[in-house]
Design a protein around this motif. Structure first.
Motif, PDB file in Angstrom:
ATOM      1  N   HIS A 302     -18.335  47.039  44.746  1.00 28.28           N
ATOM      2  CA  HIS A 302     -18.237  48.507  44.727  1.00 28.28           C
ATOM      3  C   HIS A 302     -19.577  49.181  44.613  1.00 28.28           C
ATOM      4  O   HIS A 302     -19.841  50.182  45.273  1.00 28.28           O
ATOM      5  N   LEU A 303     -20.432  48.630  43.748  1.00 28.32           N
ATOM      6  CA  LEU A 303     -21.738  49.255  43.513  1.00 28.32           C
ATOM      7  C   LEU A 303     -22.592  49.184  44.773  1.00 28.32           C
ATOM      8  O   LEU A 303     -23.238  50.176  45.152  1.00 28.32           O
ATOM      9  N   HIS A 304     -22.597  48.048  45.451  1.00 29.80           N
ATOM     10  CA  HIS A 304     -23.436  47.889  46.655  1.00 29.80           C
ATOM     11  C   HIS A 304     -22.997  48.848  47.758  1.00 29.80           C
ATOM     12  O   HIS A 304     -23.835  49.463  48.452  1.00 29.80           O
ATOM     13  N   LEU A 305     -21.686  48.990  47.965  1.00 29.99           N
ATOM     14  CA  LEU A 305     -21.203  49.876  49.015  1.00 29.99           C
ATOM     15  C   LEU A 305     -21.622  51.306  48.739  1.00 29.99           C
ATOM     16  O   LEU A 305     -22.078  52.011  49.654  1.00 29.99           O
ATOM     17  N   LEU A 306     -21.480  51.707  47.427  1.00 30.11           N
ATOM     18  CA  LEU A 306     -21.808  53.101  47.110  1.00 30.11           C
ATOM     19  C   LEU A 306     -23.299  53.343  47.241  1.00 30.11           C
ATOM     20  O   LEU A 306     -23.735  54.432  47.668  1.00 30.11           O
ATOM     21  N   GLN A 307     -24.111  52.368  46.870  1.00 31.62           N
ATOM     22  CA  GLN A 307     -25.558  52.540  46.963  1.00 31.62           C
ATOM     23  C   GLN A 307     -26.042  52.532  48.439  1.00 31.62           C
ATOM     24  O   GLN A 307     -26.981  53.234  48.787  1.00 31.62           O
ATOM     25  N   SER A 308     -25.388  51.766  49.318  1.00 34.32           N
ATOM     26  CA  SER A 308     -25.821  51.642  50.724  1.00 34.32           C
ATOM     27  C   SER A 308     -25.187  52.702  51.635  1.00 34.32           C
ATOM     28  O   SER A 308     -25.636  52.941  52.764  1.00 34.32           O
ATOM     29  N   PHE A 309     -24.158  53.337  51.170  1.00 37.52           N
ATOM     30  CA  PHE A 309     -23.416  54.274  52.006  1.00 37.52           C
ATOM     31  C   PHE A 309     -24.275  55.412  52.567  1.00 37.52           C
ATOM     32  O   PHE A 309     -24.153  55.751  53.748  1.00 37.52           O
ATOM     33  N   PRO A 310     -25.159  56.048  51.715  1.00 36.52           N
ATOM     34  CA  PRO A 310     -25.930  57.190  52.260  1.00 36.52           C
ATOM     35  C   PRO A 310     -26.790  56.803  53.480  1.00 36.52           C
ATOM     36  O   PRO A 310     -26.966  57.604  54.406  1.00 36.52           O
ATOM     37  N   SER A 311     -27.332  55.602  53.502  1.00 37.50           N
ATOM     38  CA  SER A 311     -28.229  55.221  54.610  1.00 37.50           C
ATOM     39  C   SER A 311     -27.476  54.722  55.856  1.00 37.50           C
ATOM     40  O   SER A 311     -28.005  54.735  56.958  1.00 37.50           O
TER      41      SER A 311
END
Length: 570
Positions: A302-311
């Protein structure tokens, strides 16, 4: 007998009646000898009997007995003559078909040398001898051997045709002249022969003169044909060179045109390749982003998806291709423009070449001061003329113009072609051309065709015309500064050229020249100094004039220049 025959002459063996060697000779009482048959026939026709030689009359017809002594002598002489004829026959020519044979030859007929108009017989060399040596026969008329001697006898009177009737233009005999042609103009054949022979001599002289004239005409025609052939060969060779060069020029122009079109196509292809390469690079970037998005969407972190989503949520930056397209280049009008430019360039060069062609007939023309109007001022070299003021005090000779400011050239032309140029720069009025020898130089004159002038003019700075019938006016693109005048006498042509523009101004065609032609000049009045510039006859040198080969070389020069076409675009 042989010794006795040597003491006698040949005349003593001839009968004075038949003029031949005695046959059965008889002696009559007066002592003269004749052939028995000859004197018998003579006495049968003539009564009383008389001697044909001395005219002694015999009251009683004498009895005739053959003189055996003379008979033997005559026989020996005849035999001697035959042997002589036999020995000489081998040396003489035998008569051939078409030749006149000897009438006295027995056996092989020899060629006759003469014909006797008295005996009506033809003789070879041997049988002709008596006519050349015997006094009685020498009086006979001999002619070159002819056949049908009977045709020289009058068919009506059986007499020799020895007279000529000038009234009826026919040959007649002595009886004809006193009977049928008594009141006519009759002359001896020889007299008419001499007259007709003289006429034939004159006729033959005339015929020979006609033959000579025709031989000279044949030579003239052969020379003309030879010159024509040389000219034709030269023209063909030059023409082949021209069209070969022109063909190569067109082929090079075609190749350049094709290269131009292909260059446009290459630019289009390069543009499209650039766009395609750029699009393919964007596609590659988009595929890479799509792969990253797909991987992220499958992540359980979950954390990785949320952190990578903006880019990864937005697509990578790309170009807006909506208004971008590759349009095929237009070739419309490219070929037409190329051909039009080729035609225009060719036309200009042809005009220049045509002018060069007539310039080869350039003549050295100088002004004649004896014809110049008293107001005119001529240069010392006779090359310039302008109008001055006032009139000069000059002798009014018959050749001088007295009312108008005209002047002729010293040179005249009565055949062939000639050309000259006149500078008209800075003039507002002028008249130029040629005039025939018989023009009127006194009083009112108009330089028209009817008065013997072939001229063009400038009036009031911008009005150009020709004194033709009817008058002709024309407009020119530019005002000529130098005018060329060309005359072809036999062709009946007078042409005027704008030298600098190499353009034809006007031509008189179908002219009939029968007199000498003189170059004619009129600088017109100086108009208070406005038209004071002189007319100047331009000098020519051999380097200025091109011959026919140079004319074609000019065209070849054109071919070398025409190949440099620009790149054609729409």
């Amino acid at each position: 007998m042989s010794a006795a025959s040597c003491l006698l002459t040949e005349d003593q063996f001839l009968c004075s009646i038949c003029l031949d060697v005695f046959t059965d000779p008889v002696t009559i009482p007066c002592g003269h000898n004749f052939c028995k048959s000859c004197i018998t026939i003579h006495w049968d026709k003539n009564v009383p009997c008389h001697c044909p030689n001395c005219k002694e009359v015999f009251n009683t017809r004498p009895e005739l007995k053959v003189n055996t002594f003379i008979s033997k002598m005559a026989a020996q002489f005849r035999q001697s003559a035959q042997q002589k004829a036999s020995s000489s026959s081998s040396e003489q020519q035998v008569s051939k078909p078409g030749e006149v044979p000897c009438d006295d030859c027995t056996g092989t007929k020899l060629k006759a040398l003469k014909s006797c108009l008295v005996r009506l017989a033809s003789y070879c060399e041997t049988h002709l001898e008596p006519h050349l040596t015997k006094s009685g026969l020498k009086r006979h008329q001999l002619i070159d051997p002819v056949e049908n001697l009977e045709g020289r006898m009058c068919t009506k009177h059986d007499k020799l045709l020895e007279l000529f009737c000038k009234t009826d233009q026919m040959c007649v005999c002595m009886l004809c002249s006193v009977l049928d042609h008594k009141t006519h103009d009759v002359v001896p054949l020889k007299e008419e022969y001499e007259g007709k022979k003289a006429e034939l001599g004159k006729t033959d002289a005339e015929i020979q003169q006609m033959i000579q004239k025709r031989r000279l005409k044949i030579q003239e025609m052969k020379r003309s044909v030879e010159l024509s052939k040389k000219e034709a060969d030269r023209e063909i060779a030059a023409g082949v060179q021209v069209f070969t060069a022109l063909k190569k020029s067109v082929e090079r122009s075609q190749a350049e045109l094709i290269d131009t079109i292909k260059e446009k196509q290459r630019k289009t292809e390069n543009q499209a390749e650039g766009f395609i390469k750029e699009l393919e690079q964007e596609i590659s970037e988009l595929k890479k982003r799509s792969s990253e998005v797909e991987q992220l969407s499958q992540s359980e972190d979950h954390l990785h998806l949320l952190q990578s989503f903006p880019s990864l949520n937005a697509a990578p930056p790309t170009k807006n291709w909506t208004g971008v397209s590759v349009r095929p280049p237009s070739y419309e009008g490219t070929v037409v423009r190329a051909v039009n430019q080729l035609e225009e360039t060719l036309s200009k060069q042809m005009k220049k070449a045509e002018l060069k062609r007539v310039q080869q007939y350039a003549a050295d023309v100088t002004l004649d001061p004896d014809t110049a109007h008293p107001k005119l001022i001529l240069s010392d070299d006779g090359k310039q003329v302008n109008c001055g003021h006032p009139k000069k005090n000059l002798p009014d000779n018959p050749e001088r113009f007295d009312s108008y400011v005209y002047v002729l050239a010293k040179q005249s032309f009565s055949s062939g072609r000639f050309y000259y140029e006149v500078q008209v720069k800075e003039k507002t009025d002028w008249v130029l051309g040629v005039a025939r020898e018989s023009i009127n130089k006194k009083g009112r004159i108009t330089p028209t065709l009817q008065d013997g002038y072939w001229t063009i003019y400038l009036m009031n700075e911008n009005v150009y015309g020709a004194f033709s019938d009817p008058p002709v006016f024309f407009s020119l693109k530019c005002q000529p500064e130098k005018v060329g005048v060309f005359v072809d006498y036999e062709e009946g042509l007078v042409s005027f050229y704008d030298v600098d523009a190499a353009a034809l101004i006007y031509s008189f065609t179908g002219c009939c020249f029968t007199q000498k032609l003189y170059p004619y000049f009129c600088p017109c009045n100086n108009a208070g100094g406005k038209n004071s510039a002189p007319l100047i006859i331009s000098p020519f040198s051999h380097t200025d004039v091109l011959n026919t080969v140079d004319y074609y070389q000019a065209i070849r020069s054109l071919c070398s220049r025409v190949v440099h076409f620009p790149h054609f675009t729409k």
